[in-house]
Scaffold this motif. Structure first.
Motif, short mmCIF file in Angstrom:
data_model
loop_
_atom_site.label_atom_id
_atom_site.label_comp_id
_atom_site.label_asym_id
_atom_site.label_seq_id
_atom_site.Cartn_x
_atom_site.Cartn_y
_atom_site.Cartn_z
N UNK A 33 0.83 -1.21 0.00
CA UNK A 33 0.00 0.00 0.00
C UNK A 33 0.86 1.25 0.00
N UNK A 34 1.93 1.26 0.80
CA UNK A 34 2.81 2.43 0.85
C UNK A 34 3.48 2.68 -0.50
N UNK A 35 3.85 1.61 -1.19
CA UNK A 35 4.55 1.76 -2.47
C UNK A 35 3.60 2.10 -3.60
N UNK A 36 2.41 1.47 -3.62
CA UNK A 36 1.51 1.59 -4.76
C UNK A 36 0.32 2.50 -4.53
N UNK A 37 -0.06 2.69 -3.27
CA UNK A 37 -1.26 3.47 -2.97
C UNK A 37 -2.53 2.65 -3.10
#
Length: 258
Positions: free
Chosen positions: A203-207
């Protein structure tokens, strides 16, 4: 005559006391067959091969493919029941002799592997692995039998001390041990993947969140071996590139090593 009776009284008392003590000792030493079934009550499945250990004698056993187990014990012994990925349970043997039936219901263990960052000396993954290794240490230290036993020597064996032993190699106990070790290794590998490539990390990397996140992870999850050779920076790049492609065309696929 009276003095003779007085002399016999303490002897008889000692014999009675000694007999009672021997009887109590014999009762405590009488073997008890402990048996039962090990299951997951939520999933309604049997657990195989679950490990069963008598903590007092260190006797060990596995449940069979029906979840059933049998182990010898004595009154007062502590029996510990475990399965990889589940919270262990234990009970004390209460019977003096005969058979004691104890069905065991285990619940799945919640993993606390939220992120990639290392907190303190050990990461959550390392702490989880260390605890699991300690829990199953008595079974992991048991060596698998090979087809040849080099420890035996005798006439007619060619002087090399090699004995072909398919019966011990392919016994049910040996099969259960090999299956347990394979399951243990697979669980450890998956735990590492879950730790390095957690939902929070993706989630942090891709949103991505919600169903989109789950669909992306289902399609793109690096293998254990690939992750072992990746730095965090490489993993971030690997994930971001696939997220970019996935947004353009969810049906398109990048190979793991691209």
């Amino acid at each position: 005559m009276k003095s003779c009776r007085l002399f016999l009284v303490p002897i008889v008392a000692c014999l009675i006391a000694g007999g009672s003590a021997s009887k109590a000792f014999a009762q405590s030493e009488t073997p008890v067959l402990v048996r039962g079934q090990i299951t997951d009550p939520i999933k309604k499945t049997v657990l195989y091969p679950a490990t069963v250990r008598n903590k007092n004698t260190n006797a060990k056993a596995f449940s069979d493919n029906g979840g059933y187990y049998r182990i010898n014990a004595s009154k007062g012994d502590l029996i510990i029941v475990s399965f990889i990925g589940y919270v262990s349970d234990s009970f004390t043997v209460t019977n003096y002799a005969g058979t004691q039936v104890n069905d065991v219901r285990l619940r799945e263990q919640e993993r606390f592997l939220p992120s990639v960052e290392v907190s303190g000396k050990w990461s959550p993954y390392q702490l989880d692995s260390l605890a699991r290794a300690e829990e199953f240490k008595p079974f992991l230290e048991t060596e698998n039998r090979s087809l040849v036993d080099k420890s035996k020597r005798g006439p007619g064996q060619g002087g090399f001390g090699i004995v072909f032993s398919p019966f011990s190699r392919y016994s049910q106990k040996e099969k259960d041990l090999r299956k347990f070790k394979k399951l243990y290794d697979e669980y450890n590998r998956q735990s590492y993947v879950d730790y390095r490539y957690s939902k929070a990390f993706v989630t942090r990397v891709t949103g991505l969140v919600g169903d989109s996140l789950l669909q992306f992870i289902y399609k793109y999850t690096p293998s254990h071996d690939l992750l072992r050779n990746m730095t965090n920076e490489t993993l971030i790049y690997w994930t971001a590139e696939r997220a970019k492609l996935w947004r353009r065309d969810p049906k398109a696929t990048l190979k793991e090593d691209q």
